[in-house]
Design a protein around this motif. Structure first.
Motif, PDB file in Angstrom:
ATOM      1  N   VAL A 202     -16.872  71.768  -8.485  1.00 17.15           N
ATOM      2  CA  VAL A 202     -18.117  71.647  -8.885  1.00 17.15           C
ATOM      3  C   VAL A 202     -17.866  71.579 -10.252  1.00 17.15           C
ATOM      4  CG1 VAL A 202     -19.730  73.012  -9.837  1.00 17.15           C
ATOM      5  CG2 VAL A 202     -19.210  73.575  -7.795  1.00 17.15           C
ATOM      6  N   ASN A 203     -18.400  70.512 -11.217  1.00 31.35           N
ATOM      7  CA  ASN A 203     -17.951  69.695 -12.552  1.00 31.35           C
ATOM      8  C   ASN A 203     -19.213  69.649 -13.593  1.00 31.35           C
ATOM      9  OD1 ASN A 203     -15.760  68.805 -11.520  1.00 31.35           O
ATOM     10  ND2 ASN A 203     -16.391  67.050 -10.328  1.00 31.35           N
ATOM     11  N   THR A 204     -18.431  70.536 -14.564  1.00 31.16           N
ATOM     12  CA  THR A 204     -19.851  70.690 -15.683  1.00 31.16           C
ATOM     13  C   THR A 204     -19.022  70.369 -16.923  1.00 31.16           C
ATOM     14  OG1 THR A 204     -18.821  72.509 -15.905  1.00 31.16           O
ATOM     15  CG2 THR A 204     -19.995  73.222 -14.318  1.00 31.16           C
ATOM     16  N   GLU A 205     -20.433  70.092 -17.617  1.00 38.90           N
ATOM     17  CA  GLU A 205     -20.069  69.843 -19.080  1.00 38.90           C
ATOM     18  C   GLU A 205     -19.764  70.722 -19.858  1.00 38.90           C
ATOM     19  OE1 GLU A 205     -22.327  66.126 -20.989  1.00 38.90           O
ATOM     20  OE2 GLU A 205     -23.611  67.274 -20.649  1.00 38.90           O
ATOM     21  N   GLY A 206     -20.558  72.419 -19.354  1.00 41.91           N
ATOM     22  CA  GLY A 206     -19.952  73.246 -20.323  1.00 41.91           C
ATOM     23  C   GLY A 206     -18.929  74.662 -19.907  1.00 41.91           C
ATOM     24  N   LYS A 207     -18.363  75.335 -20.160  1.00 43.80           N
ATOM     25  CA  LYS A 207     -17.179  76.350 -19.622  1.00 43.80           C
ATOM     26  C   LYS A 207     -17.678  77.141 -18.321  1.00 43.80           C
ATOM     27  CE  LYS A 207     -13.959  79.611 -21.683  1.00 43.80           C
ATOM     28  NZ  LYS A 207     -13.303  80.283 -22.429  1.00 43.80           N
ATOM     29  N   ILE A 208     -16.375  77.266 -17.393  1.00 44.78           N
ATOM     30  CA  ILE A 208     -16.792  77.654 -16.592  1.00 44.78           C
ATOM     31  C   ILE A 208     -16.765  79.606 -17.148  1.00 44.78           C
ATOM     32  CG2 ILE A 208     -15.921  78.277 -14.339  1.00 44.78           C
ATOM     33  CD1 ILE A 208     -17.053  75.734 -13.999  1.00 44.78           C
ATOM     34  N   LEU A 209     -17.204  79.790 -16.709  1.00 44.68           N
ATOM     35  CA  LEU A 209     -17.301  81.269 -17.359  1.00 44.68           C
ATOM     36  C   LEU A 209     -16.983  82.205 -16.431  1.00 44.68           C
ATOM     37  CD1 LEU A 209     -20.968  81.549 -19.410  1.00 44.68           C
ATOM     38  CD2 LEU A 209     -18.558  81.594 -20.012  1.00 44.68           C
ATOM     39  N   SER A 210     -17.095  82.769 -14.657  1.00 50.89           N
ATOM     40  CA  SER A 210     -17.313  83.270 -13.735  1.00 50.89           C
ATOM     41  C   SER A 210     -16.964  82.397 -12.524  1.00 50.89           C
ATOM     42  CB  SER A 210     -17.360  83.918 -13.940  1.00 50.89           C
ATOM     43  OG  SER A 210     -18.605  83.924 -13.756  1.00 50.89           O
ATOM     44  N   GLN A 211     -15.839  83.064 -11.457  1.00 49.67           N
ATOM     45  CA  GLN A 211     -16.765  81.994 -10.278  1.00 49.67           C
ATOM     46  C   GLN A 211     -16.277  83.229  -9.559  1.00 49.67           C
ATOM     47  OE1 GLN A 211     -14.294  81.107  -7.604  1.00 49.67           O
ATOM     48  NE2 GLN A 211     -11.999  82.123  -8.633  1.00 49.67           N
ATOM     49  N   LYS A 212     -16.693  83.367  -8.258  1.00 45.56           N
ATOM     50  CA  LYS A 212     -16.535  84.023  -7.152  1.00 45.56           C
ATOM     51  C   LYS A 212     -15.729  82.963  -5.492  1.00 45.56           C
ATOM     52  CE  LYS A 212     -19.022  87.367  -6.194  1.00 45.56           C
ATOM     53  NZ  LYS A 212     -20.018  88.000  -6.088  1.00 45.56           N
ATOM     54  N   GLY A 213     -14.910  82.959  -4.952  1.00 46.25           N
ATOM     55  CA  GLY A 213     -15.084  82.012  -4.034  1.00 46.25           C
ATOM     56  C   GLY A 213     -14.104  81.394  -3.687  1.00 46.25           C
ATOM     57  N   GLY A 214     -14.150  80.772  -4.787  1.00 50.74           N
ATOM     58  CA  GLY A 214     -13.142  79.633  -4.983  1.00 50.74           C
ATOM     59  C   GLY A 214     -11.846  79.712  -6.027  1.00 50.74           C
ATOM     60  N   ARG A 215     -11.519  79.000  -7.220  1.00 43.32           N
ATOM     61  CA  ARG A 215     -10.324  79.039  -7.990  1.00 43.32           C
ATOM     62  C   ARG A 215     -10.958  77.929  -8.967  1.00 43.32           C
ATOM     63  NH1 ARG A 215      -7.008  74.718  -7.123  1.00 43.32           N
ATOM     64  NH2 ARG A 215      -6.947  73.554  -5.130  1.00 43.32           N
ATOM     65  N   ILE A 216     -10.175  78.159 -10.630  1.00 39.55           N
ATOM     66  CA  ILE A 216     -11.132  77.586 -11.509  1.00 39.55           C
ATOM     67  C   ILE A 216      -9.619  76.740 -11.661  1.00 39.55           C
ATOM     68  CG2 ILE A 216     -11.031  77.697 -13.933  1.00 39.55           C
ATOM     69  CD1 ILE A 216     -12.305  80.447 -13.414  1.00 39.55           C
ATOM     70  N   GLU A 217      -9.571  75.219 -11.199  1.00 37.37           N
ATOM     71  CA  GLU A 217      -8.760  74.704 -11.906  1.00 37.37           C
ATOM     72  C   GLU A 217      -8.530  73.968 -13.160  1.00 37.37           C
ATOM     73  OE1 GLU A 217      -8.070  70.465  -9.553  1.00 37.37           O
ATOM     74  OE2 GLU A 217      -9.655  70.170 -10.706  1.00 37.37           O
ATOM     75  N   ASN A 218      -9.906  74.018 -13.889  1.00 40.07           N
ATOM     76  CA  ASN A 218      -9.729  73.666 -15.291  1.00 40.07           C
ATOM     77  C   ASN A 218     -11.022  74.772 -16.183  1.00 40.07           C
ATOM     78  OD1 ASN A 218     -11.690  72.206 -15.750  1.00 40.07           O
ATOM     79  ND2 ASN A 218     -10.250  70.839 -14.493  1.00 40.07           N
ATOM     80  N   ALA A 219     -11.076  74.244 -17.578  1.00 41.28           N
ATOM     81  CA  ALA A 219     -12.336  74.803 -18.717  1.00 41.28           C
ATOM     82  C   ALA A 219     -13.337  74.101 -17.321  1.00 41.28           C
ATOM     83  CB  ALA A 219     -12.123  74.790 -19.749  1.00 41.28           C
ATOM     84  N   ASN A 220     -13.686  73.395 -17.564  1.00 45.77           N
ATOM     85  CA  ASN A 220     -14.715  72.445 -16.751  1.00 45.77           C
ATOM     86  C   ASN A 220     -15.569  72.461 -15.179  1.00 45.77           C
ATOM     87  OD1 ASN A 220     -14.009  71.210 -19.396  1.00 45.77           O
ATOM     88  ND2 ASN A 220     -16.187  71.811 -19.291  1.00 45.77           N
ATOM     89  N   THR A 221     -13.930  73.302 -13.962  1.00 50.88           N
ATOM     90  CA  THR A 221     -14.102  72.350 -12.444  1.00 50.88           C
ATOM     91  C   THR A 221     -13.371  74.452 -12.194  1.00 50.88           C
ATOM     92  OG1 THR A 221     -13.459  70.075 -13.193  1.00 50.88           O
ATOM     93  CG2 THR A 221     -13.158  70.938 -11.354  1.00 50.88           C
ATOM     94  N   VAL A 222     -14.532  74.485 -10.836  1.00 48.97           N
ATOM     95  CA  VAL A 222     -13.814  75.157  -9.895  1.00 48.97           C
ATOM     96  C   VAL A 222     -14.025  74.500  -8.417  1.00 48.97           C
ATOM     97  CG1 VAL A 222     -14.870  77.273  -8.574  1.00 48.97           C
ATOM     98  CG2 VAL A 222     -15.695  77.129 -11.066  1.00 48.97           C
TER      99      VAL A 222
END
Length: 245
Positions: A202-222
């Protein structure tokens, strides 16, 4: 449905812009063993050889999207009948979800609340949240929405819906060994199934704030990675979430 088929790998990416528009790209890799199995199954049912082709065709995808007002196929490519890559675009992911919910409600098999509990995208004061939740009970609801021609495959390869007699990992290996004994050895079948998985980026223009079930690759990608067997058995619910601004 494709994720539930043994010997399949799915890599998908959802790209969401701040205005909720975006695209989704998917690469589906099907083992030749499964193609051979389905070809032989179709030939047996037809009582004569049928034309051997790719499991996924552009015509099939376009037919599935022909009534959609929100999602359009922008590219499609199949290589050697085993590897398919396709991309769709959408102007507003909220409209995509709403269109899907409307179509499902018209079938009368699942309520809006039930569907929103499975997959949803919300916007609350600038915070966007995407959720996906699958367990045995709501999977049974989803099966009822599949096209008639897809039901036998999902029934054959999908999760057991009998709560009193759930399928174990060993049961499933044994079933596949019987189903594919004419095509591969038990060790090869087990290896293929164990390696099969769905990877969702999941790639977003905005900043990733939180996630569940995965891993944050960078500020914009889970990145979410779900082994095929987790889908097949559904011993535990599959619960994925990502929140971004």
């Amino acid at each position: 449905m494709l994720v539930l088929l043994s010997s399949c790998n799915l890599k998908a990416a959802i790209n969401i812009k701040k205005d909720a528009s975006g695209s989704a790209n998917a690469t589906i890799t099907v083992d030749k063993m499964l193609l051979d199995f389905i070809y032989d199954l179709q030939s047996t049912m037809a009582a004569e050889p049928v034309e051997r082709g790719a499991m996924i065709t552009e015509e099939m995808v376009r037919k599935g999207l022909e009534k959609s007002q929100t999602v359009k196929l922008t590219s499609f490519k199949t290589v050697d009948q085993t590897d398919t890559n396709l991309t769709v675009g959408f102007s507003d992911i909220n409209s995509v979800i709403e269109e899907a919910q409307t179509g499902v409600r018209e079938k009368g098999t699942i309520s809006r609340d039930e569907l929103e509990n499975i997959v949803n995208f919300t916007n609350t004061t600038g915070k966007y949240k995407f959720i996906f939740y699958l367990d045995r009970s709501n999977f049974a609801k989803l099966v009822s929405l599949l096209p008639e021609e897809a039901t036998p495959l999902v029934t054959m390869f999908g999760p057991s819906l009998d709560e009193n007699n759930p399928v174990t990992r060993e049961d499933y290996y044994e079933f596949l060994n019987e189903a594919f004994s004419a095509y591969e050895t038990p060790d090869r079948i087990k290896k293929m199934v164990d390696q099969a998985k769905m990877t969702l980026r999941v790639n977003t223009e905005g900043k990733i704030l939180s996630q569940k079930g995965g891993r944050i690759e960078n500020a914009n990608t889970v990145i979410f990675e779900i082994p095929l067997m987790d889908f097949i058995l559904l011993e535990e619910p599959i619960n994925l979430e990502v929140t971004f601004n």
